[in-house]
Scaffold this active site. Structure first.
Site, PDB file in Angstrom:
ATOM      1  N   ASP A 183      -2.982   4.645  -2.585  1.00 30.99           N
ATOM      2  CA  ASP A 183      -3.987   5.342  -1.800  1.00 30.99           C
ATOM      3  C   ASP A 183      -4.331   6.698  -2.431  1.00 30.99           C
ATOM      4  OD1 ASP A 183      -5.426   5.254   0.824  1.00 30.99           O
ATOM      5  OD2 ASP A 183      -4.328   7.112   1.173  1.00 30.99           O
ATOM      6  N   GLU A 199      -6.601   4.010  -6.033  1.00 29.67           N
ATOM      7  CA  GLU A 199      -7.865   4.268  -5.347  1.00 29.67           C
ATOM      8  C   GLU A 199      -8.440   5.575  -5.885  1.00 29.67           C
ATOM      9  OE1 GLU A 199      -9.645   4.605  -0.817  1.00 29.67           O
ATOM     10  OE2 GLU A 199      -7.793   5.599  -1.362  1.00 29.67           O
ATOM     11  N   ASP A 210       0.862  -1.184   0.000  1.00 32.67           N
ATOM     12  CA  ASP A 210       0.000   0.000   0.000  1.00 32.67           C
ATOM     13  C   ASP A 210       0.897   1.232   0.000  1.00 32.67           C
ATOM     14  OD1 ASP A 210      -2.217   1.758   0.456  1.00 32.67           O
ATOM     15  OD2 ASP A 210      -3.242   0.129   1.517  1.00 32.67           O
ATOM     16  N   HIS A 216     -11.372  -2.156   3.919  1.00 33.09           N
ATOM     17  CA  HIS A 216     -11.283  -1.614   5.271  1.00 33.09           C
ATOM     18  C   HIS A 216     -12.003  -0.270   5.411  1.00 33.09           C
ATOM     19  CE1 HIS A 216      -8.373   0.411   2.860  1.00 33.09           C
ATOM     20  NE2 HIS A 216      -8.186   1.309   3.814  1.00 33.09           N
ATOM     21  N   ASP A 217     -12.556   0.230   4.335  1.00 36.55           N
ATOM     22  CA  ASP A 217     -13.276   1.513   4.380  1.00 36.55           C
ATOM     23  C   ASP A 217     -14.782   1.345   4.273  1.00 36.55           C
ATOM     24  OD1 ASP A 217     -10.968   3.062   4.576  1.00 36.55           O
ATOM     25  OD2 ASP A 217     -10.782   3.310   2.414  1.00 36.55           O
TER      26      ASP A 217
HETATM   27  O1  TEU Z   1      -9.321   6.274   1.578  1.00 38.54           O
HETATM   28  C1  TEU Z   1      -9.683   7.461   0.921  1.00 38.54           C
HETATM   29  C2  TEU Z   1     -11.044   7.923   1.166  1.00 38.54           C
HETATM   30  O2  TEU Z   1     -11.526   8.727   0.407  1.00 38.54           O
HETATM   31  C3  TEU Z   1     -11.738   7.356   2.340  1.00 38.54           C
HETATM   32  O3  TEU Z   1     -11.412   8.148   3.405  1.00 38.54           O
HETATM   33  C4  TEU Z   1     -13.188   7.273   2.141  1.00 38.54           C
HETATM   34  O4  TEU Z   1     -13.745   8.486   1.776  1.00 38.54           O
HETATM   35  C5  TEU Z   1     -13.843   6.830   3.389  1.00 38.54           C
HETATM   36  O5  TEU Z   1     -13.141   5.776   3.943  1.00 38.54           O
HETATM   37  C6  TEU Z   1     -15.239   6.383   3.106  1.00 38.54           C
HETATM   38  O6  TEU Z   1     -15.853   6.204   4.303  1.00 38.54           O
HETATM   39  C7  TEU Z   1      -7.986   5.989   1.761  1.00 38.54           C
HETATM   40  C8  TEU Z   1      -7.833   4.814   2.685  1.00 38.54           C
HETATM   41  O7  TEU Z   1      -8.399   3.676   2.105  1.00 38.54           O
HETATM   42  C9  TEU Z   1      -8.428   5.164   4.013  1.00 38.54           C
HETATM   43  O8  TEU Z   1      -8.403   4.084   4.893  1.00 38.54           O
HETATM   44  C10 TEU Z   1      -7.661   6.330   4.556  1.00 38.54           C
HETATM   45  O9  TEU Z   1      -8.280   6.763   5.735  1.00 38.54           O
HETATM   46  C11 TEU Z   1      -7.594   7.495   3.571  1.00 38.54           C
HETATM   47  O10 TEU Z   1      -7.257   7.076   2.264  1.00 38.54           O
HETATM   48  C12 TEU Z   1      -6.539   8.473   3.969  1.00 38.54           C
HETATM   49  O11 TEU Z   1      -5.279   7.959   3.720  1.00 38.54           O
END
Ligand code: TEU
Ligand code: CA
Length: 509
Positions: free
Chosen positions: A190, A231, A95, A299-300
């Site tokens: 990311d 992403e 990542d 994980h999001d």
């Molecule tokens: O996620 C990017 C992101 O846009 C997320 O924050 C998303 O909007 C949110 O999770 C939806 O609920 C990435 C990673 O996957 C996330 O875990 C990180 O918090 C974020 O970037 C910041 O690095």
């Protein structure tokens, strides 16, 4: 390099397996479970960030790109993990968080102490703009030491990097090449589409500048030699075609299906619209030139079986229905740890049991607005990111075999029923069903690459690909059906003339 039709298994290291009794998953825990992961049919393992970090955003706030955080182990453990994975024909996908670093990163600290070179690495302004953080609230934070504001599109401890600074870009390229030399064979990038942001105009994602930066990044590092996935929340079809090519990325996450039940904001949910879902799946399956990256969970996002289907009485049926649908789509499949045994949302209604920064921001925001705790917690329980971040459920002993002490995030009480050991012993194992679907994909890649058509009838979704017809019941309503040929997949013991709750069947006609 052929990067198509791969299975990528996402590990959330903090919650996968603890081996040294500190309640936090670690690299040795992952090594221990490599056979389990490989047996599923996995080609790549993607680990959420394991680099040094104060963990304000669970590792997405990196303070040192070169060093493994001691809570996960050390650099040697990581190299051993890569080696052990290779032995099993598994590739490691790292990542990369390139949009921001932690404010504890050496670069940021030097910037704060007045070093002009490092001030260039970040985005400082005398006056803030209107920009809002993705996690809620202002995206600018005042820094008294410099009498300036710095940009943080996420948490205030995640300072955005300035990709217009050439020295910064070169440091990043050097770091990526370092990891390629260590044996990393893929990258998940990311929020990569934010690196070309224009803070003056407020255009953040996928600006014209972004495409230029991406090309340079590609040329200087992974080129078209490694599997890369960006992403890119909400990327359009045209944008995907523009950035996924030999001079850009292999593929991207657009998440159109992940967010399909969001009503304006993710905290407000609406029912799943099967017509909208199937239209988007068909469009990307049939007309997209690149390699799709299908995501069942991550994980999001909350567990999709909890969100779309039934995670109680028909939990296993629901889990199998989902992999049947996605298993027939063209491209790559990203499987999030625990989905392969039908893990569910955590169903936590007490804010004290949460850890996620985004969840707390929302909670506090609602509190300020005078919204009742119950209303807020009901929403959090459905969509908070911690739903998928709770520890992996391995068996029915204390702490589910994840650890021998209280884990960093509360275990789900349902682990006695839902765990790997129990699933593997069962006749109707979800894991084995996943295995079969994956095996089918590998053995019939010609069929998987075909176009797909969908039809809906109320809560029933029909698909057809080549000579395969799927019937998927997204509700507990029962209706009559006619068997159409040989049964290839079914999530019940037998196939009858009735379509039962959450039943799915694939016939070969
Ligand atoms: O996620 C990017 C992101 O846009 C997320 O924050 C998303 O909007 C949110 O999770 C939806 O609920 C990435 C990673 O996957 C996330 O875990 C990180 O918090 C974020 O970037 C910041 O690095
Ligand atoms: Ca540990």
């Amino acid at each position: 390099m052929d990067f198509n039709n791969k299975i990528i298994y996402q590990i959330y290291p903090k919650s996968f397996k603890d081996t040294n009794g500190d309640g936090i998953g670690d690299l040795n825990g992952i090594i221990e479970k490599l056979d389990y992961i490989k047996d599923l049919g996995t080609d790549y393992i993607w680990l959420s960030p394991i680099m040094k970090s104060p963990q304000n955003d669970n590792g997405y706030d990196i303070s040192d790109y070169y060093t493994i955080d001691p809570m996960f182990g050390n650099n040697e453990d990581y190299l051993r993990l890569i080696k052990e994975a290779k032995k099993r024909d598994l590739k490691v996908m790292m990542d990369l968080v390139l949009n921001h670093t932690s404010t504890s990163h050496e670069w940021f600290k030097r910037a704060v102490s007045g070093d002009m070179k490092y001030q260039e690495y970040y985005i400082f302004r005398d006056e803030p703009t209107e920009l809002e953080s993705v996690f809620g609230g202002d995206a600018w934070k005042y820094l008294p030491e410099l009498d300036k504001y710095y940009l943080h599109m996420f948490d205030e401890t995640q300072a955005d990097l300035n990709w217009d600074c050439e020295a910064l870009r070169n440091e990043i390229y050097e770091m990526i090449n370092y990891w390629i030399n260590q044996g990393v064979e893929g990258f998940r990038l990311d929020v990569i589409d934010m690196i070309g942001k224009n803070v003056e105009t407020g255009e953040i994602s996928r600006t014209p500048r972004f495409y230029e930066l991406l090309e340079e990044l590609n040329i200087k590092t992974f080129a078209d030699k490694l599997l890369t996935v960006g992403e890119c929340w909400g990327a359009s079809f045209e944008q995907a075609q523009k950035m996924c090519n030999p001079k850009g990325l292999t593929q991207l996450f657009h998440f159109h299906d992940t967010t399909i039940t969001n009503d304006e904001v993710k905290w407000d949910q609406k029912p799943l619209d099967l017509d909208a879902l199937s239209a988007l799946l068909a469009r990307w399956n049939n007309s997209y030139d690149g390699i799709n990256a299908w995501v069942l969970g991550n994980h999001d996002s909350p567990r999709r079986l909890s969100l779309w289907l039934n995670d109680d009485k028909y939990r296993k049926e629901s889990a199998k229905l989902l992999i049947t649908l996605y298993g027939f789509l063209r491209g790559n499949l990203y499987i999030y740890q625990g989905d392969e045994i039908g893990m569910t949302n955590a169903h936590m209604h007490d804010i004290k049991n949460y850890n996620d920064v985004e969840t707390y921001n929302y909670y506090n925001e609602m509190k300020l607005k005078g919204i009742s705790d119950k209303t807020t917690m009901d929403k959090i329980a459905v969509v908070s990111r911690d739903n998928a971040r709770i520890p992996m459920q391995w068996n029915d002993t204390d702490y589910a075999g994840f650890s021998n002490v209280e884990p960093w995030l509360k275990m789900y009480e349902g682990y006695k029923d839902i765990n790997v050991e129990k699933d593997l012993e069962a006749d109707d194992s979800v894991y084995r069903y996943y295995q079969e679907i994956i095996k089918f994909r590998k053995e019939h890649s010609d069929i998987i690459s075909e176009t797909i058509t969908f039809k809906t009838n109320g809560d029933i979704l029909y698909f057809r690909k080549d000579n395969y017809v799927g019937i998927l019941n997204f509700s507990d309503k029962i209706s009559d059906i006619q068997p159409l040929g040989d049964v290839v997949f079914s999530n019940y013991h037998n196939v009858t003339h009735e379509l039962r709750p959450y039943e799915c069947i694939v016939f070969k006609i």
